[in-house]
Design an enzyme around this catalytic site. Sequence first.
Site, PDB file in Angstrom:
ATOM      1  N   VAL A 117       0.835  -1.208   0.000  1.00 57.25           N
ATOM      2  CA  VAL A 117       0.000   0.000   0.000  1.00 57.25           C
ATOM      3  C   VAL A 117       0.866   1.253   0.000  1.00 57.25           C
ATOM      4  CG1 VAL A 117      -1.759   1.312   1.263  1.00 57.25           C
ATOM      5  CG2 VAL A 117      -1.913  -1.180   1.144  1.00 57.25           C
ATOM      6  N   CYS A 118       1.527   1.500   1.108  1.00 54.78           N
ATOM      7  CA  CYS A 118       2.245   2.766   1.288  1.00 54.78           C
ATOM      8  C   CYS A 118       3.452   2.899   0.375  1.00 54.78           C
ATOM      9  CB  CYS A 118       2.671   2.914   2.744  1.00 54.78           C
ATOM     10  SG  CYS A 118       1.291   2.711   3.897  1.00 54.78           S
ATOM     11  N   VAL A 119       4.022   1.771  -0.042  1.00 58.32           N
ATOM     12  CA  VAL A 119       5.106   1.790  -1.026  1.00 58.32           C
ATOM     13  C   VAL A 119       4.544   1.668  -2.435  1.00 58.32           C
ATOM     14  CG1 VAL A 119       7.201   0.638  -1.838  1.00 58.32           C
ATOM     15  CG2 VAL A 119       6.744   0.804   0.612  1.00 58.32           C
TER      16      VAL A 119
END
EC number: 4.-.-.-
Length: 208
Positions: A117-119
């Site tokens: 998600v965040c990457v």
Amino acid sequence: MTKPYVRLDKNDAAVLLVDHQAGLLSLVRDIEPDKFKNNVLALGDLAKYFNLPTILTTSFETGPNGPLVPELKAQFPDTPYIARPGNINAWDNEDFVKAVKATGKKQLIIAGVVTEVCVAFPALSAIEEGFDVFVVTDASGTFNEITRHSAWDRLSQAGAQLMTWFGVACELHRDWRNDIEGLATLFSNHIPDYRNLMTSYDTLTKQK
């Protein structure tokens, strides 16, 4: 079709550290906590060693994600720090994108929590806008190996290059003759076996 080799260039690269937050780090189970912390700080150290523009960002700090880990705050006291109010994809935050583009760099070295998600989300968005993206796999973490490999597959199929912090450092450095002591010290600080190697080398050198 295989993508041509795009080599990291210290003059055209920036580092994005995405959502290394206290709450999110508690979710990381695909790598041992101490090793993961070491890898994240090693990436930070190499960013400073090569004078790479670095951007820190967090999401929803007032919620369960928690604050940025203090070690990164201490490592980068003056770097751009974008506290996103709630955007899951950092690329959806205008201030973050402005900060990235303000570096003037086309190569983005990205690490964060959680990987899929965040990457993955900002990495995919950056690729869509024409950036070359390099994901630092061992400074990014998630729930388990299945989730990790699903993220890696998606990223690599989209054109991101998957690397480790050690590989990033070596590719940026290019030639040991540039500064063997400086880079070797960085490696020794984060890789115990490398410290042993350098101790042996120093001993042999002094005997000559």
